[in-house]
Design a protein around this motif. Structure first.
Motif: not given
Length: 180
Positions: A23-26, A38-39, A70-77
């Motif tokens: 998953f991507v969070g912005t 995402k896959g 805003v160039n921040r991003m969190t990815l999660m598994w």
């Protein structure tokens, strides 16, 4: 109990590689927060503090629009099949489009896909793991072939037209920077 790390270690990388989705969070400076699953074969860990992933054409393009603001991003598994675990990477990200410096080098890390819209290059500032005790067990069956079937029925021009119509603005009306 959550634990923080300054970088991905080998166990973190193995966990990420074993997952079938992420998953991507912005979020922009205002407006809606976006979380997107995402896959496919679209993500690579390229160092202990760097992840790149190829973004394919979709119904929206929130990530690109948010990163322009805003160039921040969190990815999660999440672990759905093994011991409970949630892993997140927090950091900043840059967006690359076809023709941008660095695109060709990063695109070579992935299978060729005609609907590749962007590559995101995340610099990891912090890794966090947490328990995931409430995440259900689920069994992976297969990747969907829906995207490939859609692409097979389109010309490159059709895909660009779709980007112009559906992907050039966020749902909040902000530009996404997608080339059309």
């Amino acid at each position: 109990m959550a634990k923080q790390f300054p970088r991905l270690d080998d166990a973190h990388q193995k966990f990420i590689e074993d997952q079938h989705m992420f998953f991507v969070g912005t979020a922009g400076s205002e407006g809606k927060v976006n979380i997107s699953p995402k896959g496919m074969d679209s993500l690579r860990v390229v160092g202990p503090n760097r992840i790149v992933w190829m973004n394919l054409t979709g119904s929206g393009n929130e990530t690109a629009g948010h990163l322009l603001q805003v160039n921040r991003m969190t990815l999660m598994w999440c672990a759905f099949t093994t011991r409970p675990l949630i892993l997140r990477t927090y950091g900043t990200a840059r967006t690359l489009h076809v023709g941008d410096e660095g695109w060709a080098e990063l695109a070579n890390l992935f299978p060729n896909h005609r609907s590749a819209r962007q590559i995101y290059d995340q610099t990891i500032e912090m890794v966090q793991t947490s328990c995931g005790y409430a995440v259900p067990f689920m069994e992976f069956q297969s990747d969907r072939d829906t995207m490939q079937k859609w692409v097979d029925g389109k010309t490159d021009g059709d895909i660009r037209s779709y980007w112009a119509e559906k992907n050039s603005q966020t749902i909040d009306g902000k530009p996404t920077g997608v080339p059309v």
